[in-house]
Design a protein around this motif. Structure first.
Motif, PDB file in Angstrom:
ATOM      1  N   UNK A  47     155.723  78.581  77.977  1.00  0.00           N
ATOM      2  CA  UNK A  47     156.852  79.497  78.080  1.00  0.00           C
ATOM      3  C   UNK A  47     156.537  80.623  79.078  1.00  0.00           C
ATOM      4  N   UNK A  48     157.352  80.727  80.113  1.00  0.00           N
ATOM      5  CA  UNK A  48     157.209  81.786  81.110  1.00  0.00           C
ATOM      6  C   UNK A  48     158.432  82.690  81.012  1.00  0.00           C
ATOM      7  N   UNK A 106     147.937  86.100  89.720  1.00  0.00           N
ATOM      8  CA  UNK A 106     148.273  84.671  89.694  1.00  0.00           C
ATOM      9  C   UNK A 106     147.002  83.846  89.522  1.00  0.00           C
ATOM     10  N   UNK A 107     145.932  84.220  90.225  1.00  0.00           N
ATOM     11  CA  UNK A 107     144.661  83.512  90.098  1.00  0.00           C
ATOM     12  C   UNK A 107     144.154  83.565  88.655  1.00  0.00           C
ATOM     13  N   UNK A 108     144.336  84.710  87.996  1.00  0.00           N
ATOM     14  CA  UNK A 108     143.880  84.841  86.605  1.00  0.00           C
ATOM     15  C   UNK A 108     144.631  83.866  85.706  1.00  0.00           C
ATOM     16  N   UNK A 109     145.933  83.721  85.926  1.00  0.00           N
ATOM     17  CA  UNK A 109     146.713  82.777  85.124  1.00  0.00           C
ATOM     18  C   UNK A 109     146.285  81.344  85.429  1.00  0.00           C
ATOM     19  N   UNK A 125     149.660  88.038  81.911  1.00  0.00           N
ATOM     20  CA  UNK A 125     150.956  88.306  82.535  1.00  0.00           C
ATOM     21  C   UNK A 125     150.706  88.606  83.998  1.00  0.00           C
ATOM     22  N   UNK A 126     151.765  88.523  84.800  1.00  0.00           N
ATOM     23  CA  UNK A 126     151.660  89.055  86.147  1.00  0.00           C
ATOM     24  C   UNK A 126     152.957  89.748  86.498  1.00  0.00           C
ATOM     25  N   UNK A 127     152.855  90.680  87.429  1.00  0.00           N
ATOM     26  CA  UNK A 127     153.970  91.551  87.774  1.00  0.00           C
ATOM     27  C   UNK A 127     154.023  91.692  89.289  1.00  0.00           C
ATOM     28  N   UNK A 154     158.389  90.593  86.152  1.00  0.00           N
ATOM     29  CA  UNK A 154     157.215  90.570  85.289  1.00  0.00           C
ATOM     30  C   UNK A 154     157.285  89.259  84.515  1.00  0.00           C
ATOM     31  N   UNK A 155     156.210  88.500  84.536  1.00  0.00           N
ATOM     32  CA  UNK A 155     156.186  87.200  83.878  1.00  0.00           C
ATOM     33  C   UNK A 155     155.120  87.209  82.786  1.00  0.00           C
ATOM     34  N   UNK A 156     155.566  86.936  81.559  1.00  0.00           N
ATOM     35  CA  UNK A 156     154.665  86.794  80.414  1.00  0.00           C
ATOM     36  C   UNK A 156     154.557  85.312  80.096  1.00  0.00           C
ATOM     37  N   UNK A 157     153.351  84.861  79.811  1.00  0.00           N
ATOM     38  CA  UNK A 157     153.116  83.438  79.592  1.00  0.00           C
ATOM     39  C   UNK A 157     152.555  83.203  78.195  1.00  0.00           C
TER      40      UNK A 157
END
Length: 182
Positions: A76-77, A103-106, A160-162, A167-170
């Motif tokens: 879920x994004x 993004x790399x962290x995700x 997450x990334x912003x 802002x995107x929570x995964x």
């Protein structure tokens, strides 16, 4: 980008159907299957249109058993859009380097997810669900779907990334193995 990584890392398609490329400062594997590439290309074009208009709220990648269609995982994004940017053209700046680092962290977390997610030891298929504002025009090639939920899922929140605009929570939820103690 996340989609290919999940499909590869979760073994939805065989390893040999992916080719290595470098994107976002990371080695990534992209599918070479023409049907999947075409599906993802069309999907990405539509999602980008909705995203730029601030109409996309969530994207869910669903992995299901090919034999039974039972939902095994939901990636879920959730997307929060800064409405001032979309409606009024207000500028918000964040360096590409900062965005790439997030993004790399995700991507790393997706790759490491195979250590705690149950093995997908049966052939699987995937689907993508898009949650949009109610007033959005939906292409005729898209169909309504049920939410493809998992009963009593286990859940793991990822980074997450912003981008300063979105802002995107995964979150990944997965079917609880029946043999585990409850």
């Amino acid at each position: 980008m996340f989609l290919f990584s999940i499909l590869y890392n979760r073994g939805v398609y065989p390893e040999e159907s992916f080719a290595k490329v470098k994107k976002y400062g990371l080695p990534m594997l992209l599918t070479q299957d023409e049907g999947v590439k075409s599906f993802i290309s069309n999907l990405t074009a539509q999602l980008s249109e909705w995203l730029e208009a601030g109409k996309l709220q969530r994207v869910v990648l669903v992995i299901m058993s090919k034999a039974t269609n039972e939902v095994l995982e939901r990636w879920n994004f959730s997307i929060e859009t800064d409405s001032e940017v979309v409606e009024k053209g207000v500028s918000r700046e964040k360096s590409d380097k900062e965005i790439m680092r997030e993004i790399q962290a995700i991507m790393r977390q997706i790759a490491s997810s195979i250590t705690y997610l149950p093995c997908l030891d049966e052939p699987c298929v995937f689907d993508v669900l898009a949650y949009t504002d109610k007033d959005v025009a939906v292409p005729f090639t898209w169909i309504e779907s049920d939410p493809k939920l998992i009963a009593n899922p286990q859940m793991v929140k990822l980074h997450s990334f912003d981008t300063k605009i979105h802002k995107v929570d995964t979150l990944v939820s997965y079917k609880n193995d029946e043999w585990e103690e409850q």
